[in-house]
Design an enzyme around this catalytic site. Structure first.
Site, PDB file in Angstrom:
ATOM      1  N   HIS A  85      20.116  10.139  17.321  1.00  0.00           N
ATOM      2  CA  HIS A  85      19.334   9.603  16.577  1.00  0.00           C
ATOM      3  C   HIS A  85      19.147   8.133  16.812  1.00  0.00           C
ATOM      4  CE1 HIS A  85      22.401   6.838  14.372  1.00  0.00           C
ATOM      5  NE2 HIS A  85      23.277   7.981  14.449  1.00  0.00           N
ATOM      6  N   ASP A  87      17.652   5.594  14.558  1.00  0.00           N
ATOM      7  CA  ASP A  87      17.622   4.715  13.547  1.00  0.00           C
ATOM      8  C   ASP A  87      19.275   4.045  13.543  1.00  0.00           C
ATOM      9  OD1 ASP A  87      18.466   7.460  12.627  1.00  0.00           O
ATOM     10  OD2 ASP A  87      19.092   6.606  10.636  1.00  0.00           O
ATOM     11  N   ASP A 118      26.457   3.499  18.028  1.00  0.00           N
ATOM     12  CA  ASP A 118      25.864   4.353  17.246  1.00  0.00           C
ATOM     13  C   ASP A 118      24.555   4.418  17.010  1.00  0.00           C
ATOM     14  OD1 ASP A 118      25.499   6.385  15.042  1.00  0.00           O
ATOM     15  OD2 ASP A 118      26.609   5.041  13.618  1.00  0.00           O
ATOM     16  N   GLU A 152      19.336   9.279  10.291  1.00  0.00           N
ATOM     17  CA  GLU A 152      20.660   9.821  10.354  1.00  0.00           C
ATOM     18  C   GLU A 152      21.504   9.206   9.246  1.00  0.00           C
ATOM     19  OE1 GLU A 152      24.665  10.673  11.446  1.00  0.00           O
ATOM     20  OE2 GLU A 152      23.749   8.806  11.516  1.00  0.00           O
ATOM     21  N   GLU A 153      21.059   7.825   9.341  1.00  0.00           N
ATOM     22  CA  GLU A 153      22.168   6.990   8.677  1.00  0.00           C
ATOM     23  C   GLU A 153      21.973   6.952   7.077  1.00  0.00           C
ATOM     24  OE1 GLU A 153      24.410   5.838   9.865  1.00  0.00           O
ATOM     25  OE2 GLU A 153      23.860   5.482  12.054  1.00  0.00           O
ATOM     26  N   ASP A 176      27.517  11.784  18.891  1.00  0.00           N
ATOM     27  CA  ASP A 176      27.401  10.734  17.842  1.00  0.00           C
ATOM     28  C   ASP A 176      28.958  10.756  17.040  1.00  0.00           C
ATOM     29  OD1 ASP A 176      26.318   8.961  16.244  1.00  0.00           O
ATOM     30  OD2 ASP A 176      25.168  10.252  14.849  1.00  0.00           O
ATOM     31  N   HIS A 418      28.726   0.634  12.710  1.00  0.00           N
ATOM     32  CA  HIS A 418      28.377   0.093  11.460  1.00  0.00           C
ATOM     33  C   HIS A 418      28.965  -1.147  11.438  1.00  0.00           C
ATOM     34  CE1 HIS A 418      27.575   4.467   9.460  1.00  0.00           C
ATOM     35  NE2 HIS A 418      27.052   4.269  10.892  1.00  0.00           N
TER      36      HIS A 418
HETATM   37 ZN   LIG Z   1      25.429   8.070  14.201  1.00  0.00          ZN
END
Ligand SMILES: [Zn+2]
Length: 446
Positions: A85, A87, A118, A152-153, A176, A418
């Site tokens: 992903h 995003d 990520d 995805e987030e 991921d 994150h």
């Molecule tokens: Zn991810």
């Protein structure tokens, strides 16, 4: 073992990552428009990665609605998928960043910037691993397709669209999560139990369904009796100016049995004071049990362990009662039968079951070609015998059949996903490239 990955591939991967990190590809629906459902910056990152893939010799395709894109190499019927992903989670309001989150900094062997772990970093590791195989003249059993999601987030609308419109994969993995690999992810069910209201008392406690609430306040009738009940149970709380605040311990809903649920504790105390069936469901029947055992009986399987049931929200007003819950269901347990048991029990307390969200489980057996090959590749490349994992969390892998999460965090990697100062080491990037190249060679080379 052959070595496919060279220093040049590593250098190219870092360079490409630098370009991708510079895109602040955070969901922004306020700026959404035709062809860019998640905002222009997310689509810009998608365009960038497709341009990169084209320059490496992949055939590329972009969804005309802008939800996803893919890049493909090889020929044949069979399709190996890599679910990535583009995003990222926001960094703008996140305190603690020591550098610009959207400028890749390379310092002391570390790559610092939003998306390095990520998922832009692992995506580049996978992409240049395949490039290394191409450069080594490896021919593939079928096609290899990198599928780039852009949502995805948050809500996974990107891969939902992909699955509506595009062909499914024969097998694959999502780079991921963690090594060695996650071969089972529990079913994820969120629901509400709705019942009548009462004039005797009222409250609003808890909120987000995916966390165990660590506080629950009460400021309605019979305060001193409720306080006595909390004392009698030995529950921790504090007195507020005109109410009580029950304390708990917050953990992710998937680990609910390890937390202390403040909403449940308040419900237990309240149900000593008030006789109200919807409240008794939580206060008397469930109590502090977070495995669902008191409601649906002991529920577990060998592949993925026990059910978790997190009662995250309790609202009681004159009009209605609403209880919000999050369940992580063992992979071989039948969801419909579980819901039947839960609905039946809830009805005895005047509560009606209403489904809110359901993500089906992922389960690819350990003996399968995919899992056994990925695991042996990881072990051969690292000499690390860590057992493969089962998770109550969710990765993209569960959106497709015969797909697991494979890397790219190592068991001892610091987890910056994150978080501020998100970073990944160049050494781990290189190791990941080598593992991915070898794994794809073993599964898909001919
Ligand atoms: Zn991810």
């Amino acid at each position: 073992m052959k070595t496919f990955v060279t220093d040049e591939h590593q250098k190219q991967a870092v360079l490409a990552l630098k370009t991708l990190v510079s895109h602040e590809s955070v969901l922004n629906e306020n700026e959404a428009g035709p062809g860019q459902p998640f905002g222009p910056k997310v689509v810009a990152a998608l365009d960038e990665v497709l341009k990169l893939c084209a320059s490496l010799g992949f055939k590329t395709f972009k969804d005309d609605e802008g939800y996803y894109g893919y890049a493909e190499v090889g020929e044949g019927e069979q399709l190996f998928g890599l679910l990535c992903h583009m995003d990222v989670v926001p960094a703008a309001d996140q305190a603690g960043w020591q550098t610009d989150p959207f400028e890749l900094i390379e310092r002391d062997g570390l790559l610092i910037g939003r998306g390095t772990q990520d998922d832009k970093g692992p995506t580049m590791a996978a992409l240049f691993a395949v490039k290394a195989l191409m450069d080594a003249g490896v021919a593939f059993e079928g096609r290899i397709r990198f599928i780039f999601g852009t949502d995805e987030e948050t809500l996974w609308r990107c891969l939902e669209k992909y699955n509506e419109k595009e062909e499914s994969i024969t097998m694959g993995f999502a780079p991921d999560a963690e090594f060695p690999l996650i071969y089972a992810e529990k079913g994820l069910l969120q629901a509400h139990l709705i019942g009548p209201g009462t004039t005797e008392f009222s409250l609003r406690a808890g909120g987000a369904l995916n966390v165990v609430p660590d506080r629950a306040s009460y400021a309605s009738n019979q305060l001193s009796k409720v306080q006595q009940a909390l004392d009698a149970h030995g529950f921790s709380y504090e007195k507020l100016e005109n109410g009580l605040l029950v304390h708990g311990k917050s953990v992710h809903a998937k680990d609910a049995p390890e937390g202390i649920n403040a909403v449940s504790r308040l419900a237990i105390a309240l149900s000593d004071v008030f006789d109200f069936p919807p409240l008794s469901f939580l206060g008397k029947l469930v109590g502090e049990n977070a495995t669902g055992e008191n409601v649906v009986g002991k529920t577990e399987d060998e592949a993925s362990g026990e059910l978790s049931m997190n009662f995250a929200e309790l609202v009681i007003t004159e009009e209605a009662t609403k209880i919000g819950l999050d369940m992580r269901i063992p992979v071989t347990v039948n969801k419909d039968e579980l819901v039947k048991k839960l609905s039946h029990k809830a009805a005895q307390y005047q509560l009606e079951y209403k489904e809110f969200d359901w993500l089906a489980p992922l389960y690819v057996p350990l003996e399968s070609e995919l899992v056994s090959t990925l695991l042996s590749t990881y072990r051969d490349c690292t000499n690390d015998m860590t057992e493969p994992m089962v998770s109550g969390g969710a990765t993209f892998a569960r959106t497709m059949k015969n797909c697991v999460a494979f890397g790219a965090m190592f068991p001892d990697s610091p987890d910056y996903m994150h978080q501020a100062n998100e970073q990944w080491s160049v050494a781990e990037l290189r190791k990941t490239m080598e593992i991915y190249a070898e794994a794809i060679y073993r599964l898909w080379g001919k």
